[in-house]
Enzyme design. Sequence first.
Site, PDB file in Angstrom:
ATOM      1  N   GLU A  41       0.886  -1.161   0.000  1.00 31.56           N
ATOM      2  CA  GLU A  41       0.000   0.000   0.000  1.00 31.56           C
ATOM      3  C   GLU A  41       0.928   1.216   0.000  1.00 31.56           C
ATOM      4  O   GLU A  41       1.458   1.602   1.029  1.00 31.56           O
ATOM      5  CB  GLU A  41      -0.888  -0.082   1.250  1.00 31.56           C
ATOM      6  CG  GLU A  41      -2.214   0.558   1.059  1.00 31.56           C
ATOM      7  CD  GLU A  41      -2.157   1.998   1.465  1.00 31.56           C
ATOM      8  OE1 GLU A  41      -1.842   2.819   0.568  1.00 31.56           O
ATOM      9  OE2 GLU A  41      -2.381   2.310   2.635  1.00 31.56           O
ATOM     10  N   CYS A  71      -2.073   8.934   2.438  1.00 34.31           N
ATOM     11  CA  CYS A  71      -1.844   8.520   1.041  1.00 34.31           C
ATOM     12  C   CYS A  71      -3.087   8.745   0.193  1.00 34.31           C
ATOM     13  O   CYS A  71      -2.993   8.801  -1.034  1.00 34.31           O
ATOM     14  CB  CYS A  71      -1.410   7.066   0.994  1.00 34.31           C
ATOM     15  SG  CYS A  71      -2.545   5.984   1.850  1.00 34.31           S
TER      16      CYS A  71
HETATM   17  O1  SSN Z   1      -2.421   6.785   4.432  1.00 33.35           O
HETATM   18  C1  SSN Z   1      -2.944   5.752   4.111  1.00 33.35           C
HETATM   19  C2  SSN Z   1      -4.234   5.136   4.554  1.00 33.35           C
HETATM   20  C3  SSN Z   1      -5.344   6.081   4.776  1.00 33.35           C
HETATM   21  C4  SSN Z   1      -6.677   5.431   5.032  1.00 33.35           C
HETATM   22  O2  SSN Z   1      -6.801   4.223   5.270  1.00 33.35           O
HETATM   23  O3  SSN Z   1      -7.651   6.157   4.978  1.00 33.35           O
END
Ligand code: SSN
Length: 484
Positions: free
Chosen positions: A255, A289
Amino acid sequence: MSELIDRVPKQIFLAGQWRDAADGSRFGVQDPGNERQLCEVADTQDADVREAIEAAVAAQDEWAATAPRERGEILRRAWQLMTDRAEDTARLMTLEMGKSIEESKAEVTYAAEFFRWFSEEAVRVDGRYGRNPAGAGRMLVSKHPVGPCVLITPWNFPLAMGTRKLGPAIAAGCTMIVKPAQLTPLSMLNLAALLKEAGLPDGVLSVLPTTSASRVVSPALEDPRIRKMSFTGSTEVGRKLVEQCAPNLQRMSMELGGNAPFLVFEDVSLDDAVTGAVTAKMRNNGESCVAANRFHVHSSIADEFVRRLTEEMSALKVGHGTEDGVKVGPLISADQRDKVIELVDDALARGARATTGGKPLDGNGFFYAPTVLTDVPPDARILREEVFGPVAPVTTFDTEDEAVRLADDTEFGLVAYLFTRDLDRAIRVGERLSTGMVGINTGLVSNAAAPFGGVKQSGFGREGGNEGIEEYLDVKYMALALKE
Ligand SMILES: O=CCCC(=O)O
């Protein structure tokens, strides 16, 4: 506050036992809101890693043999404990990570939800039984835990990115070695204590805080008995980890980085679009992200969109995350703030204009003002690089094709957001975009029940949803001859 910190075990969680590092070494954890040291935590050494690997391998078969319901119940109890302790857990997170209490509470709920979701998935791992096409035999397909896992979690969501990996690993019956981010080990250590209390058997989990990611991760990935690695973090580090997994062909979930476009078509309700924009940009201080990294707005409404977005962004209270009414906390570190400064300065030097913000805030703590940039030229670095901060660059488009072209003009493919009242267009554009996720008329896609993940340089694999547990399961097929 110090009482909260005092309650967290600051040792290594080695196969269910709290221990100092083999050589007694420790490292400091800082409060990014005032650059003060909060406490020291054990710094995992080579000998500790070796022990954690042996423990994960030794516990695997027995853990895999536990009843799925039993694993589900552990997760359910962990969800309950997290929910009961949400307030303190959120405060602890704010202290080590900086985000506002409101944001931390939202993360605790989100994080706990992965445990509840996977407590329900643990008992739904299915297989199949059928005739083979020739009709002469039968095919039995079943699913089994992939084996011991290494889980590497980031600092931006120090709890939820953990539960999103631990939840399915526990549900599937995998043992785990977790390496939390150096900047935010406390939330994960706290989680380890909570899981022990929820009944997770000793040996199933080790949490190894460290100043050296490679000291923990490399020996684990060099060991062929470790069968899976899951990583949330930058694309650059993700690529190196893929190389490290190559010799032993460990399963991987990656991820990685994003560069999310936020498209605003001319038919929107501007109120909804601006509210969605603030959510997509400012959740978690913009340190996410899935944060909208660039706003592409139809030229007929761009001025009004910028005016309203500027109004909303400049009204956000910036301050220490524990203060009342604060919406935007400090960034995680000086380096992170320098990156934001660099990208904004680059855009300004190329002709962009800040309608609010555009600079760091004076004083202690890594604060940066919520910023809106307009007239951003196509060659500005901020349109290509993930800013990971509270900055919203706005550019315009005139046609749907142009909007899609701009949105996809990136090596990343994690998420895109689009706002329109035209359902046909929403589906048409949503399907064309090269991303793993699309938010339609919403600035928030994250949900424990949904498959989270990207395409292109944003990685592969899915976390959450029905898909999430599959990453921790191997498929076995047995061919059965049958005398009929
Ligand atoms: O920064 C990565 C994950 C953000 C999220 O799960 O909303």
